[in-house]
Motif scaffolding. Sequence first.
Motif, PDB file in Angstrom:
ATOM      1  N   VAL A 195       0.808  -1.220   0.000  1.00 54.89           N
ATOM      2  CA  VAL A 195       0.000   0.000   0.000  1.00 54.89           C
ATOM      3  C   VAL A 195       0.840   1.268   0.000  1.00 54.89           C
ATOM      4  O   VAL A 195       0.622   2.168  -0.824  1.00 54.89           O
ATOM      5  CB  VAL A 195      -0.974  -0.010   1.201  1.00 54.89           C
ATOM      6  CG1 VAL A 195      -1.741   1.299   1.296  1.00 54.89           C
ATOM      7  CG2 VAL A 195      -1.926  -1.190   1.080  1.00 54.89           C
ATOM      8  N   PHE A 196       1.778   1.373   0.901  1.00 54.94           N
ATOM      9  CA  PHE A 196       2.527   2.622   1.017  1.00 54.94           C
ATOM     10  C   PHE A 196       3.414   2.864  -0.203  1.00 54.94           C
ATOM     11  O   PHE A 196       3.537   4.004  -0.669  1.00 54.94           O
ATOM     12  CB  PHE A 196       3.342   2.663   2.306  1.00 54.94           C
ATOM     13  CG  PHE A 196       2.494   2.630   3.558  1.00 54.94           C
ATOM     14  CD1 PHE A 196       1.147   2.961   3.533  1.00 54.94           C
ATOM     15  CD2 PHE A 196       3.047   2.262   4.764  1.00 54.94           C
ATOM     16  CE1 PHE A 196       0.365   2.937   4.677  1.00 54.94           C
ATOM     17  CE2 PHE A 196       2.280   2.231   5.926  1.00 54.94           C
ATOM     18  CZ  PHE A 196       0.942   2.569   5.891  1.00 54.94           C
ATOM     19  N   GLN A 197       4.008   1.836  -0.748  1.00 58.26           N
ATOM     20  CA  GLN A 197       4.848   2.014  -1.933  1.00 58.26           C
ATOM     21  C   GLN A 197       4.012   2.487  -3.124  1.00 58.26           C
ATOM     22  O   GLN A 197       4.425   3.373  -3.869  1.00 58.26           O
ATOM     23  CB  GLN A 197       5.593   0.716  -2.278  1.00 58.26           C
ATOM     24  CG  GLN A 197       6.710   0.378  -1.317  1.00 58.26           C
ATOM     25  CD  GLN A 197       6.209  -0.380  -0.090  1.00 58.26           C
ATOM     26  OE1 GLN A 197       5.022  -0.573   0.123  1.00 58.26           O
ATOM     27  NE2 GLN A 197       7.148  -0.794   0.751  1.00 58.26           N
ATOM     28  N   VAL A 198       2.835   1.889  -3.307  1.00 57.42           N
ATOM     29  CA  VAL A 198       1.968   2.309  -4.407  1.00 57.42           C
ATOM     30  C   VAL A 198       1.489   3.739  -4.176  1.00 57.42           C
ATOM     31  O   VAL A 198       1.438   4.548  -5.104  1.00 57.42           O
ATOM     32  CB  VAL A 198       0.780   1.333  -4.580  1.00 57.42           C
ATOM     33  CG1 VAL A 198      -0.203   1.848  -5.619  1.00 57.42           C
ATOM     34  CG2 VAL A 198       1.292  -0.053  -4.974  1.00 57.42           C
ATOM     35  N   ALA A 199       1.169   4.083  -2.927  1.00 53.89           N
ATOM     36  CA  ALA A 199       0.725   5.442  -2.603  1.00 53.89           C
ATOM     37  C   ALA A 199       1.817   6.469  -2.900  1.00 53.89           C
ATOM     38  O   ALA A 199       1.527   7.570  -3.389  1.00 53.89           O
ATOM     39  CB  ALA A 199       0.298   5.524  -1.141  1.00 53.89           C
ATOM     40  N   ILE A 200       3.063   6.126  -2.624  1.00 57.25           N
ATOM     41  CA  ILE A 200       4.182   7.039  -2.921  1.00 57.25           C
ATOM     42  C   ILE A 200       4.265   7.295  -4.420  1.00 57.25           C
ATOM     43  O   ILE A 200       4.378   8.445  -4.864  1.00 57.25           O
ATOM     44  CB  ILE A 200       5.509   6.473  -2.362  1.00 57.25           C
ATOM     45  CG1 ILE A 200       5.511   6.556  -0.837  1.00 57.25           C
ATOM     46  CG2 ILE A 200       6.716   7.198  -2.962  1.00 57.25           C
ATOM     47  CD1 ILE A 200       6.634   5.780  -0.169  1.00 57.25           C
ATOM     48  N   ILE A 201       4.183   6.252  -5.206  1.00 55.22           N
ATOM     49  CA  ILE A 201       4.249   6.416  -6.667  1.00 55.22           C
ATOM     50  C   ILE A 201       3.065   7.247  -7.168  1.00 55.22           C
ATOM     51  O   ILE A 201       3.228   8.166  -7.968  1.00 55.22           O
ATOM     52  CB  ILE A 201       4.307   5.043  -7.372  1.00 55.22           C
ATOM     53  CG1 ILE A 201       5.637   4.355  -7.045  1.00 55.22           C
ATOM     54  CG2 ILE A 201       4.134   5.192  -8.879  1.00 55.22           C
ATOM     55  CD1 ILE A 201       5.698   2.898  -7.440  1.00 55.22           C
ATOM     56  N   ALA A 202       1.860   6.958  -6.664  1.00 53.12           N
ATOM     57  CA  ALA A 202       0.675   7.715  -7.080  1.00 53.12           C
ATOM     58  C   ALA A 202       0.811   9.191  -6.720  1.00 53.12           C
ATOM     59  O   ALA A 202       0.457  10.070  -7.515  1.00 53.12           O
ATOM     60  CB  ALA A 202      -0.579   7.122  -6.436  1.00 53.12           C
ATOM     61  N   GLY A 203       1.320   9.469  -5.526  1.00 46.63           N
ATOM     62  CA  GLY A 203       1.487  10.857  -5.096  1.00 46.63           C
ATOM     63  C   GLY A 203       2.478  11.613  -5.962  1.00 46.63           C
ATOM     64  O   GLY A 203       2.234  12.765  -6.335  1.00 46.63           O
ATOM     65  N   ILE A 204       3.578  10.977  -6.290  1.00 49.77           N
ATOM     66  CA  ILE A 204       4.578  11.624  -7.147  1.00 49.77           C
ATOM     67  C   ILE A 204       3.998  11.872  -8.541  1.00 49.77           C
ATOM     68  O   ILE A 204       4.151  12.960  -9.108  1.00 49.77           O
ATOM     69  CB  ILE A 204       5.868  10.784  -7.217  1.00 49.77           C
ATOM     70  CG1 ILE A 204       6.585  10.795  -5.864  1.00 49.77           C
ATOM     71  CG2 ILE A 204       6.800  11.298  -8.320  1.00 49.77           C
ATOM     72  CD1 ILE A 204       7.721   9.794  -5.742  1.00 49.77           C
ATOM     73  N   MET A 205       3.316  10.872  -9.084  1.00 49.04           N
ATOM     74  CA  MET A 205       2.705  11.036 -10.409  1.00 49.04           C
ATOM     75  C   MET A 205       1.700  12.190 -10.409  1.00 49.04           C
ATOM     76  O   MET A 205       1.658  12.989 -11.344  1.00 49.04           O
ATOM     77  CB  MET A 205       2.017   9.737 -10.841  1.00 49.04           C
ATOM     78  CG  MET A 205       2.993   8.625 -11.191  1.00 49.04           C
ATOM     79  SD  MET A 205       2.156   7.058 -11.538  1.00 49.04           S
ATOM     80  CE  MET A 205       1.223   7.495 -13.001  1.00 49.04           C
ATOM     81  N   ALA A 206       0.889  12.275  -9.363  1.00 48.05           N
ATOM     82  CA  ALA A 206      -0.120  13.335  -9.282  1.00 48.05           C
ATOM     83  C   ALA A 206       0.531  14.716  -9.141  1.00 48.05           C
ATOM     84  O   ALA A 206       0.093  15.674  -9.782  1.00 48.05           O
ATOM     85  CB  ALA A 206      -1.057  13.069  -8.110  1.00 48.05           C
ATOM     86  N   ALA A 207       1.557  14.808  -8.306  1.00 49.10           N
ATOM     87  CA  ALA A 207       2.235  16.097  -8.123  1.00 49.10           C
ATOM     88  C   ALA A 207       2.764  16.615  -9.459  1.00 49.10           C
ATOM     89  O   ALA A 207       2.673  17.813  -9.758  1.00 49.10           O
ATOM     90  CB  ALA A 207       3.374  15.957  -7.107  1.00 49.10           C
TER      91      ALA A 207
END
Length: 157
Positions: A55-67
């Motif tokens: 969960v946290f690794q996927v959330a990090i990638i999603a957050g970076i992509m969104a930023a």
Amino acid sequence: MGFTHLNEQGNPTMVNVAEKQVSTRTATARSIVALPPEVLAHLTDGQLQTKKGPVFQVAIIAGIMAAKKTGELIPLCHPLGLDNCDINISINEAQEVVIDCTAGITAKTGVEMEALVGASMAALTIYDMCKAMSHDIVIKETRLMAKTGGKRDFKRA
């Protein structure tokens, strides 16, 4: 001070940054996610694993992509090529997930919105990946914690 995103006629406009000085700018935003006990039960060594993956690794990638896509998501934001985006996820003493997103750039405009979007999307991704276990997940808050560069620096106490 008036609204910066309205022109003299009161119509929406993108802020003209042509005359601003280039400077190094950073911003850190934080989102807090409260997970119910049945989700927290899957937490091992500070990591949360579900059938959808880490969960946290996927959330990090999603957050970076969104930023990186903030200018496409918020109508009057300037499209920016970030120099840096870093997301840190931890568990606080209240057993809440704390997401810190720091964005950085050397430019004529700041990166507060990029940091806020990154933290928000990471929180939404955690919700999405854990909702099969419970819908009692609460994204409690998202707020700017600090910014540097531009007219003035800011740091939340």
